[in-house]
Design a protein around this motif. Structure first.
Motif, PDB file in Angstrom:
ATOM      1  N   LEU A  90       0.815  -1.212   0.000  1.00 38.80           N
ATOM      2  CA  LEU A  90       0.000   0.000   0.000  1.00 38.80           C
ATOM      3  C   LEU A  90       0.853   1.267   0.000  1.00 38.80           C
ATOM      4  O   LEU A  90       0.354   2.354   0.301  1.00 38.80           O
ATOM      5  CB  LEU A  90      -0.934  -0.011   1.218  1.00 38.80           C
ATOM      6  N   HIS A  91       2.108   1.162  -0.343  1.00 39.75           N
ATOM      7  CA  HIS A  91       3.015   2.310  -0.479  1.00 39.75           C
ATOM      8  C   HIS A  91       2.461   3.282  -1.519  1.00 39.75           C
ATOM      9  O   HIS A  91       1.876   2.864  -2.519  1.00 39.75           O
ATOM     10  CB  HIS A  91       4.390   1.791  -0.910  1.00 39.75           C
ATOM     11  N   PRO A  92       2.606   4.608  -1.313  1.00 43.33           N
ATOM     12  CA  PRO A  92       3.345   5.297  -0.258  1.00 43.33           C
ATOM     13  C   PRO A  92       2.464   5.650   0.950  1.00 43.33           C
ATOM     14  O   PRO A  92       1.321   6.068   0.794  1.00 43.33           O
ATOM     15  CB  PRO A  92       3.807   6.583  -0.961  1.00 43.33           C
ATOM     16  N   TRP A  93       3.019   5.493   2.138  1.00 34.98           N
ATOM     17  CA  TRP A  93       2.357   5.874   3.378  1.00 34.98           C
ATOM     18  C   TRP A  93       2.798   7.305   3.707  1.00 34.98           C
ATOM     19  O   TRP A  93       3.942   7.533   4.095  1.00 34.98           O
ATOM     20  CB  TRP A  93       2.735   4.933   4.506  1.00 34.98           C
ATOM     21  N   ARG A  94       1.890   8.246   3.548  1.00 37.70           N
ATOM     22  CA  ARG A  94       2.260   9.653   3.714  1.00 37.70           C
ATOM     23  C   ARG A  94       1.908  10.211   5.094  1.00 37.70           C
ATOM     24  O   ARG A  94       2.699  10.923   5.698  1.00 37.70           O
ATOM     25  CB  ARG A  94       1.615  10.503   2.613  1.00 37.70           C
ATOM     26  N   LYS A  95       0.705   9.907   5.605  1.00 35.13           N
ATOM     27  CA  LYS A  95       0.295  10.455   6.906  1.00 35.13           C
ATOM     28  C   LYS A  95       0.396   9.394   7.974  1.00 35.13           C
ATOM     29  O   LYS A  95       0.035   8.239   7.784  1.00 35.13           O
ATOM     30  CB  LYS A  95      -1.133  11.007   6.825  1.00 35.13           C
ATOM     31  N   GLY A  96       0.841   9.796   9.145  1.00 35.61           N
ATOM     32  CA  GLY A  96       1.014   8.892  10.276  1.00 35.61           C
ATOM     33  C   GLY A  96       1.824   9.596  11.355  1.00 35.61           C
ATOM     34  O   GLY A  96       1.783  10.830  11.435  1.00 35.61           O
ATOM     35  N   PRO A  97       2.529   8.861  12.189  1.00 36.71           N
ATOM     36  CA  PRO A  97       2.878   7.443  12.109  1.00 36.71           C
ATOM     37  C   PRO A  97       1.848   6.538  12.787  1.00 36.71           C
ATOM     38  O   PRO A  97       1.015   6.989  13.571  1.00 36.71           O
ATOM     39  CB  PRO A  97       4.207   7.388  12.862  1.00 36.71           C
ATOM     40  N   PHE A  98       1.957   5.239  12.477  1.00 37.14           N
ATOM     41  CA  PHE A  98       1.152   4.209  13.111  1.00 37.14           C
ATOM     42  C   PHE A  98       2.090   3.171  13.716  1.00 37.14           C
ATOM     43  O   PHE A  98       3.207   2.970  13.235  1.00 37.14           O
ATOM     44  CB  PHE A  98       0.258   3.496  12.091  1.00 37.14           C
ATOM     45  N   ASN A  99       1.611   2.495  14.744  1.00 32.66           N
ATOM     46  CA  ASN A  99       2.290   1.306  15.241  1.00 32.66           C
ATOM     47  C   ASN A  99       1.267   0.190  15.267  1.00 32.66           C
ATOM     48  O   ASN A  99       0.245   0.283  15.950  1.00 32.66           O
ATOM     49  CB  ASN A  99       2.885   1.521  16.628  1.00 32.66           C
ATOM     50  N   LEU A 100       1.537  -0.852  14.485  1.00 29.16           N
ATOM     51  CA  LEU A 100       0.596  -1.955  14.329  1.00 29.16           C
ATOM     52  C   LEU A 100       1.273  -3.238  14.772  1.00 29.16           C
ATOM     53  O   LEU A 100       2.202  -3.721  14.121  1.00 29.16           O
ATOM     54  CB  LEU A 100       0.157  -2.037  12.866  1.00 29.16           C
ATOM     55  N   PHE A 101       0.864  -3.746  15.916  1.00 25.12           N
ATOM     56  CA  PHE A 101       1.429  -4.972  16.479  1.00 25.12           C
ATOM     57  C   PHE A 101       2.956  -4.906  16.541  1.00 25.12           C
ATOM     58  O   PHE A 101       3.660  -5.840  16.155  1.00 25.12           O
ATOM     59  CB  PHE A 101       0.957  -6.197  15.690  1.00 25.12           C
ATOM     60  N   GLY A 102       3.452  -3.773  16.998  1.00 23.44           N
ATOM     61  CA  GLY A 102       4.891  -3.602  17.174  1.00 23.44           C
ATOM     62  C   GLY A 102       5.633  -3.141  15.937  1.00 23.44           C
ATOM     63  O   GLY A 102       6.827  -2.817  16.016  1.00 23.44           O
TER      64      GLY A 102
END
Length: 327
Positions: A90-102
């Motif tokens: 799903l690149h590019p990830w522009r907005k965040g950050p997220f932490n998903l299961f570490g």
């Protein structure tokens, strides 16, 4: 996961409760078109990536201080590297950050910094119905839910951002946060049902900025609050930068006003209590290329010999946050 518009079934009764019955009928007709292979050639690849994500109910969820979902040991036999592999589709990830299961999704933008700058200056979101225009993958919407917003409706026409939202939504399963793959002009006229309307990073892309402000106002109930974040330039009231060609390599930057000009625009649109609550020069720490967004970023958009200017010679990005109310 079902990628038909059945994912919006919990939204429709909420819109009907806001008096948007006609729009619900229209949405049920048009939304299927946005999830077809013919319209988006990458749709099968995106859907396969999301369907390959592990089915886990996270034991812990944090949305107020950050967006952190689940614990690393909840992945079980599904390795962090495999999770990264699916999410990187799903690149590019522009907005965040997220932490998903570490797994840290280190996005291009430190959108949490913008959130921290604006939050002290806006009306408390608890119990409010919120529209987030140009919301990207919905990062700020999750932070709004963390602040107790009753309903968050995001709109953004970029389907890869919708798919990123669905990746996060797979684990949050939040019936009070939705992202529609729509533009501002796809919304009904005169909705007048939201307590707060956010428009962040949108105004300078609009050919008719005053029209955009009027559209935002039409979505607000009386007494509702607009939170507007946009590029600005230093100058007096008549100052508006209209770039010829590109601005910071962006081809669709129409106009960048001074604060004084922007305040006048908002007042002309009929807003009251107009306040500039923050100005911030975008830094290379806040917007940068990462392993989750490997394309060009701010460092490539600035003059390498004079970072106070864009590569085209315009003033480097300066962003302001404005709040205003609908009388």
């Amino acid at each position: 996961m079902n990628f038909t518009p059945s994912i919006y079934q919990s939204l429709y009764p909420q819109l009907e409760a806001l008096g948007q019955q006609t729009w619900v009928v229209q949405l049920q007709e048009i939304l299927p078109q946005h999830f077809t292979d013919a319209r988006h050639g990458d749709m099968p690849r995106w859907q396969n990536a999301l369907q390959g994500l592990p089915e886990i109910e996270p034991s812990e969820i944090e949305l107020k201080a950050k967006v952190e979902i689940g614990l690393a040991d909840e992945l079980g036999d599904f390795s962090p590297a495999e999770l990264v592999k699916h999410l990187q589709v799903l690149h590019p990830w522009r907005k965040g950050p997220f932490n998903l299961f570490g797994v840290d999704i280190n996005t291009e933008w430190r959108s949490d910094w913008k959130w921290d700058r604006l939050l002290p200056h806006i009306q408390p979101l608890s119990g409010r119905k919120v529209l987030d225009v140009g919301c990207g993958n919905g990062y700020h919407g999750w932070r709004m839910r963390g602040e107790g917003a009753e309903l968050v409706l995001g709109i953004d026409p970029v389907m890869i951002f919708v798919m990123q939202f669905l990746a996060i939504q797979r684990y949050l399963n939040d019936s009070q946060h939705h992202l529609l793959p729509l533009r501002m002009e796809d919304l009904p006229d005169g909705m007048a049902c939201f307590d707060s309307v956010f428009s962040m990073g949108v105004l300078y892309h609009r050919k008719a900025p005053l029209k955009h402000l009027l559209e935002l106002k039409s979505c607000l109930r009386t007494g509702g609050e607009l939170i507007l974040e946009t590029l600005v330039v230093v100058g007096d009231e008549p100052t508006v930068l209209v770039p010829e060609g590109r601005y910071a390599k962006m081809p669709n930057v129409r106009s960048i006003p001074s604060i004084a000009a922007l305040v006048t625009w908002l007042q002309d649109a009929g807003f009251a209590d107009v306040r500039c609550v923050d100005m911030n020069r975008t830094s290379l720490d806040e917007q940068r290329a990462t392993e989750w967004m490997i394309e060009e970023s701010l460092a490539d958009f600035l003059d390498p010999h004079d970072p106070s200017k864009t590569i085209e010679g315009h003033p480097a990005p300066l962003r302001a946050i404005i709040t205003a109310t609908k009388p």
